[in-house]
Scaffold this motif. Structure first.
Motif: not given
Length: 327
Positions: A98-114
Motif C-alpha cells: 500500500a502507498s502511504e496514503d493507502r489509495r494505491r497498490c505499489l510494486p513491492l520490488q522495483v529494479p534500478l531505474d524503475g
C-alpha cells in the motif's frame, strides 16, 4: 430478580459494537429514513420493509459506495487490489504494497531505474539502492555505482582498467567513475582500500555495509557488532532465506495480517517480536489488554485505567451477590 436482569443487560452491553459500527436509525420524520431501502420512521426509529410487501427486514443503506482506501470494504476498484472474501476487505495483491496514503497498490520490488515512491521498493531489489524523490526512480545510494543492474561499492582508489585493481582482490575498475569497486556480495573495508564479505547478526563488523549485505538496509554496525537499526526488528525473509532487519510498523499503519504489525517498545529488545498489536480492519491496532498512548504505541492497560473494568467490578458484585446470598 428484575434488578439483576437489568444489571446483567448493562454488563452485556459493554461488549456490544461501538456507536460508529452501528447504523444511525433514530428519526423524527420519514425523510430521515430515506437513506435506507424501504425505510420509514416508526416510534422514533427507522424501520425497513421488503419491496412489494410489509415484511420487516434489516435496514441497509441505499448507496453502497465503492471504497477508495486499501483496507476498506469490498468491492475494490484500485489496480492490483483484491478482495479478501472472508473479511470483505480490500488488500493489495501479493508482490504489492500500500502507498502511504493507502489509495494505491505499489510494486513491492522495483529494479534500478524503475519508477518508485518509497526506498523500500528499491531496496528489495538491491540493498544499496534508494528512491530518488525528485525523479521517483530507483538509483544507487552515495558511494555506490550502478553496474549491470547492481549497485557496486566504490573504493577510494583511482583506476583506468581492471589491472589497476587486481592487487586489491574481489574488485573491478568502473571506467565511468574511474574508481575501483567491489564485485557483488563484497563491500569496502573501514578505510575504503579493500573489499570484505558480509557478516550476519551479532558478528564482528567495521562498517554498516558489511551487515547490510546479509541483514538488509535496516541493519547497522554498532559497537563493532551487526544489529538492527533503531525502530527496526529482525524478520525472517523467505526470498533471502534468512533474517533481515525490517522497519517497525506504527500504530494505525496498513496491514493484512497480525504478523505485519510490529512496534518499537523501550522495554522490548529489537530482535524480539512484539505482540502488543493486532491487524483489525486493515490497520494495526492495540490488542484488548493494551491501550494506545500518543496515538503511536500500545502500553499495558491496567485495571485502574480501564473504564470497563471499573464498571464490571461493581456490576458483577450486584449481579452475583444475591445468588450467593440465597444459596
Amino acid at each position: 430478580m428484575q434488578l439483576n436482569l437489568i444489571l446483567l443487560f448493562a454488563l452485556c452491553s459493554l461488549n456490544a459494537n461501538s456507536a460508529e459500527d452501528l447504523l444511525e436509525l433514530g428519526c423524527i420524520t420519514n425523510a430521515q429514513c430515506q437513506q435506507f431501502e424501504g425505510g420509514h420512521c416508526h416510534d422514533s426509529s427507522c424501520v425497513c420493509v421488503a419491496r412489494g410487501s410489509k415484511e420487516r427486514i434489516a435496514c441497509q443503506p441505499k448507496d453502497k459506495k465503492l471504497t477508495n482506501i486499501i483496507g476498506g470494504p469490498c468491492p475494490c476498484t484500485q489496480p492490483h487490489a483484491e478482495c479478501d472474501t472472508k473479511m470483505q476487505q480490500c488488500f493489495c495483491a501479493d508482490n504489492y504494497m500500500a502507498s502511504e496514503d493507502r489509495r494505491r497498490c505499489l510494486p513491492l520490488q522495483v529494479p534500478l531505474d524503475g519508477a518508485c515512491e518509497l526506498s523500500r521498493q528499491c531496496q528489495r531489489a538491491d540493498t544499496f539502492a534508494v528512491c530518488q524523490l525528485s525523479q521517483k526512480r530507483c538509483i544507487c545510494r552515495d558511494h555506490f555505482e550502478q553496474q549491470q543492474g547492481r549497485c557496486l561499492a566504490l573504493l577510494d582508489l583511482s583506476c583506468n582498467n581492471n589491472t589497476h585493481c587486481d592487487h586489491i582482490g574481489a574488485s573491478i575498475c568502473l571506467p565511468q567513475a574511474m574508481k575501483c569497486a567491489c564485485i557483488p556480495d563484497y563491500v569496502p573495508n573501514h578505510n575504503m582500500t579493500g573489499c570484505v564479505t558480509g557478516v550476519g547478526l551479532d558478528s564482528n563488523c567495521t562498517t554498516p555495509a558489511q551487515c547490510q549485505l546479509q541483514l538488509g538496509a535496516g541493519s547497522t554496525c554498532r559497537d563493532n557488532r551487526c544489529t538492527c537499526r533503531i525502530k527496526h526488528y529482525l524478520k525472517n525473509d523467505q526470498n533471502r532465506k534468512s533474517a533481515v532487519c525490517e522497519p517497525l510498523v506504527p500504530y494505525g499503519a496498513y496491514c493484512r495480517r497480525t504478523e505485519d504489525c510490529q512496534q518499537h517498545q523501550p522495554d522490548v529488545e529489537s530482535r524480539v517480536q512484539d505482540s502488543r498489536m493486532q491487524c483489525l480492519r486493515g490497520e494495526c491496532q492495540c490488542r484488548a489488554e493494551f491501550r494506545v498512548v500518543d496515538n503511536q504505541r500500545c502500553v499495558l492497560d491496567t485495571s485502574a485505567a480501564n473504564p470497563r473494568y471499573k464498571l464490571f467490578a461493581p456490576l458483577s458484585m450486584l449481579i452475583f451477590w444475591p445468588i450467593y446470598y440465597y444459596v
